[in-house]
Design an enzyme around this catalytic site. Structure first.
Site, mmCIF file in Angstrom:
data_model
loop_
_atom_site.group_PDB
_atom_site.id
_atom_site.type_symbol
_atom_site.label_atom_id
_atom_site.label_comp_id
_atom_site.label_asym_id
_atom_site.label_seq_id
_atom_site.Cartn_x
_atom_site.Cartn_y
_atom_site.Cartn_z
ATOM 1 N N GLU A 132 0.813 -1.226 0.000
ATOM 2 C CA GLU A 132 0.000 0.000 0.000
ATOM 3 C C GLU A 132 0.838 1.263 0.000
ATOM 4 O OE1 GLU A 132 -0.458 -2.562 2.026
ATOM 5 O OE2 GLU A 132 -2.442 -3.317 1.494
ATOM 6 N N HIS B 261 -10.700 -4.648 10.304
ATOM 7 C CA HIS B 261 -11.376 -4.716 9.004
ATOM 8 C C HIS B 261 -12.637 -3.864 8.998
ATOM 9 C CE1 HIS B 261 -8.616 -7.574 7.494
ATOM 10 N NE2 HIS B 261 -9.411 -8.218 6.693
HETATM 11 C C1 LIG Z 1 -2.367 -4.417 4.660
HETATM 12 C C2 LIG Z 1 -3.304 -5.367 4.015
HETATM 13 N N1 LIG Z 1 -3.495 -5.277 2.677
HETATM 14 C C3 LIG Z 1 -4.344 -6.130 2.079
HETATM 15 C C4 LIG Z 1 -5.021 -7.062 2.779
HETATM 16 C C5 LIG Z 1 -5.981 -8.030 2.083
HETATM 17 N N2 LIG Z 1 -5.435 -9.377 2.165
HETATM 18 C C6 LIG Z 1 -5.803 -10.258 3.111
HETATM 19 S S1 LIG Z 1 -4.950 -11.692 3.026
HETATM 20 C C7 LIG Z 1 -4.115 -11.155 1.671
HETATM 21 C C8 LIG Z 1 -3.133 -12.038 0.990
HETATM 22 C C9 LIG Z 1 -2.090 -12.503 1.859
HETATM 23 O O1 LIG Z 1 -1.339 -13.449 1.184
HETATM 24 P P1 LIG Z 1 -0.213 -14.207 1.940
HETATM 25 O O2 LIG Z 1 0.563 -13.269 2.777
HETATM 26 O O3 LIG Z 1 0.547 -14.984 0.939
HETATM 27 O O4 LIG Z 1 -0.991 -15.167 2.931
HETATM 28 P P2 LIG Z 1 -1.971 -16.361 2.564
HETATM 29 O O5 LIG Z 1 -3.349 -15.809 2.573
HETATM 30 O O6 LIG Z 1 -1.567 -16.886 1.250
HETATM 31 O O7 LIG Z 1 -1.784 -17.336 3.679
HETATM 32 C C10 LIG Z 1 -4.486 -9.866 1.329
HETATM 33 C C11 LIG Z 1 -3.939 -9.133 0.192
HETATM 34 C C12 LIG Z 1 -4.816 -7.094 4.166
HETATM 35 N N3 LIG Z 1 -5.476 -7.951 4.948
HETATM 36 N N4 LIG Z 1 -3.946 -6.258 4.756
#
Ligand SMILES: Cc1ncc(C[n+]2csc(CCOP(=O)(O)OP(=O)(O)O)c2C)c(N)n1
Lengths: 326, 324
Positions: free
Chosen positions: B43, B112
């Site tokens: 971000e 959230h």
């Molecule tokens: C700061 C932030 N940006 C965006 C999100 C939306 N979001 C939630 S989980 C996620 C993906 C995370 O991927 P990863 O770190 O690979 O974890 P996984 O879900 O694959 O276990 C995103 C973009 C968030 N929760 N927090």
């Protein structure tokens, strides 16, 4: 390498406890008994189990939005975890947090939270506290491949290396960040190499092989306890279910964003089946032994679900509790 | 984007079939992967990039599917974008739109659920837009993109289910012009974003009891159309402000302060605020039900004003003051 029967049994039991409780959430999510967003970690159990098996109770861990496994593996209560996902007063965060906020200081789980990357620097701080106090405690930061896009990771890697803090960065690389495949968010798939320019040790491990995870984690934690940290472990894995909720893809749409063949390939690498095979072939376990372990956990899990369902929701009169500490 | 090649969209989930309530669907196919960019979870960099691109001649829109995530971008928004034009002596404007979505409820918990518009409205140099209807969302977005300043554009996800005929043609709604959503003579309800819907429900119920509420939707929190509110207060003499943010130092507090400052002589009763309590969002549904303000809370507030009881010490004084 040989492993004690106790260790093998513990690893197996931990992974099963995580899997069976995770799968237990599917039904209540689908029938809306559970409403908070639930990120299941089915398929990724070996990382939490392997890493936490080498930690002491007073070591610290921080997780992310997908942390049921981290919590259970670190010794968090099954009942308290399930009740929190049901948002009940008896949950580990008293129903104030839900699935994404599993916190239990009594077992060293200082928090999990869905701000991607948000807990990495806090794990850094927990490691710093051990360093300042001169204890031999270690902190572990669990995060996904998606978190490698956040600047806070680079800042934390640098500072941890600079002060030789006792922290293990554990990246659970499941190849996806929500709807995006890793190739759409990074040029290099070699996440562990991120640590190298900072002078940290970095390794890539098969994250579905709990024994490999255990061995690497053991080494990493020992280095940290001896003041030779930090260590970065990239654990390759795959989530068997959707990003959020039970879908095999993305909740709500039923539009599979992951190739079916890829999912199938990874299901064959299921970490629990893999350990079972090892236990039967080389670990001296019989299938009755495994059935017995499973039966105990089945009971434990169903008791936890009963406990959660019978627990009250927080009373609305208590809405304003816990804003400030007294 | 059709009219202006410098407009681009950058953000998380813009190519996903399920993120952000489908707001960006079809754009990638239409405008290509250079003008519609799905981003890593970064971000701070992506918002800074939007600011930099704006300085270099683009009109970027950067989208954050939950405004909680925008806090990683607070530096490029607050330190950089908001100050830049002033710091360079008015030479180089920052025509960027920072689009954030409030996405609360559903037991999602504290990280959230945050409605942070007041935080941004506090910062000099930022405009803050909060549409309450689909047609406004279009007209205000066009205006935000055309504006030469950094504009924080905030959607409430709870409005995404609204259906309304949206004019096909190209139009914009000026930033800083509110609208009267319902005419009334007994009380003015200023309702921000989603709270417009709750206010409309409240007004229906109040009308059954013979109380006619005038509902004002300011559309933009900053600049704020206080003239419209003032005119309404001259008619009604009573003000309830309904805002989905927190109470202390919030948007409702600002509107109440303006009423005291500029329209004191119109007021026949204290100004009441219907807001979130000053607490993080709880996860549990029982607590959520107590946490989020609804139309019944607005009805209660209005009833307190139109059926004054003598405990409101200042009330009689204000009534006589207004009568002079
Ligand atoms: C700061 C932030 N940006 C965006 C999100 C939306 N979001 C939630 S989980 C996620 C993906 C995370 O991927 P990863 O770190 O690979 O974890 P996984 O879900 O694959 O276990 C995103 C973009 C968030 N929760 N927090």
């Amino acid at each position: 390498m040989t492993y004690s029967r106790k260790l093998l049994e513990d690893l197996y039991a931990t992974m099963l406890r995580i899997r069976i409780s995770e799968e237990g959430f599917v039904e209540p999510i689908l029938n809306r008994e559970i409403r908070c967003p639930v990120h299941l970690c089915s398929g990724e159990e070996a990382i939490a189990a392997g890493v936490c098996s080498v930690l002491e109770k007073d070591d610290y861990i921080f997780g992310n939005h997908r942390s049921h496994g981290h919590y259970l593996a670190k010794g968090g209560g099954l009942k308290e975890m399930v009740a929190e996902v049901f948002c009940r007063e008896t949950g580990c965060s008293r129903g104030r947090g839900g699935s994404m906020h599993l916190i239990d200081p009594s077992c060293g789980m200082l928090g999990s939270a869905p701000i991607v990357g948000g807990t990495i620097s806090m794990a850094l701080g927990a490691a710093m506290s051990a360093w300042v106090r001169g204890t031999r405690q270690v902190a572990v930061s669990f995060f996904g491949d998606g978190a490698t896009g956040e600047g806070t990771l680079a800042e934390s890697l640098n500072f941890a290396a600079l002060k030789k803090l006792p922290i293990v960065f554990v990246c659970e690389n499941n190849l996806y960040s929500t709807h995006l495949c890793i190739d759409e968010i990074r040029v290099s798939r070699n996440i562990y190499k991120m640590a190298l320019p900072f002078g940290e040790k970095g390794h890539r491990i098969d994250g579905n092989d709990v024994l490999k995870v255990y061995e690497h984690a053991k080494q990493a934690v020992e280095l940290c306890r001896n003041g030779e940290g930090p260590v970065f472990l990239e654990c390759l894995t795959y989530r068997q279910r959707g990003h959020v909720g039970p879908d095999d893809n993305v909740q709500g749409t039923h539009t599979d964003i992951r190739p079916a063949a890829e999912i199938k390939r990874w299901l064959k690498k299921d970490p629990i089946k893999r350990l079972e095979k090892y236990l039967l072939q080389q670990g001296g376990f019989s299938s009755q032994d495994l059935q017995q372990i499973r039966a105990v956990i089945d009971t434990e899990v169903s008791e936890a679900f009963d406990f959660a369902r019978q627990s009250p929701f927080p009373a609305k009169e208590e809405l304003s509790n816990y804003v400030f500490a007294q | 984007m059709e009219r202006d090649e410098t407009v681009m969209l950058i953000g998380q989930g813009v190519k996903s079939p399920w993120y952000v309530g489908n707001t960006a669907q079809g754009l990638l196919a239409r405008f290509g992967a250079r003008r519609v960019i799905d981003t890593p979870v970064s971000e701070n960099a992506m918002t800074g990039a939007a600011v930099g691109a704006a300085l270099a001649g683009m009109r970027p829109i950067v989208e954050h599917p939950r405004m909680d995530f925008m806090l990683y971008a607070i530096d490029p928004i607050v330190n950089e974008a908001a100050n830049w034009f002033y710091m360079n002596g008015g030479k180089l404007p920052v025509p960027a739109v920072i689009w954030g979505v409030i996405n609360r409820g559903g037991e999602q918990g504290a990280q959230h659920s945050q409605a942070l518009h007041a935080l941004f409205a506090h910062i000099p140099g930022l405009k803050v837009v909060m549409p309450a209807t689909p047609a406004d969302a279009k007209g205000l977005m066009v205006a935000a993109v055309q504006d030469n300043n950094p504009v924080v554009f905030i959607d409430d996800r709870w409005l995404y289910g609204l259906e309304e005929v949206v004019p096909e043609e190209f139009y914009s709604i000026p930033l800083g012009k509110g609208v009267i959503r319902r005419q009334g003579s007994d009380v003015t309800i200023v309702a921000v974003s989603y709270m417009v819907r709750e206010a409309l429900k409240a007004a229906e119920e109040l009308a059954q009891h013979g109380i006619e509420a005038e509902i004002i939707d300011p559309r933009t929190v900053k600049p704020l159309d206080f003239d419209l509110i003032h005119k309404s207060l001259q008619k009604t003499g009573r003000l309830v402000v309904a805002d989905g943010g927190w109470k202390t130092c919030g948007v409702a507090a600002e509107i109440a302060a303006l009423a005291a400052e500029k329209a004191f002589s119109c007021l026949r009763a204290p100004v009441l605020r219907v807001t979130l309590p000053d607490l993080p969002a709880p996860a549990s549904r029982t607590l959520e039900a107590a946490y989020y303000p609804v139309s019944a809370d607005i009805v209660t507030a209005v009833n307190r004003l139109v059926k004054p009881c003598h405990e409101e010490g200042m009330l009689l004084h204000r009534v006589s003051y207004a009568a002079q």
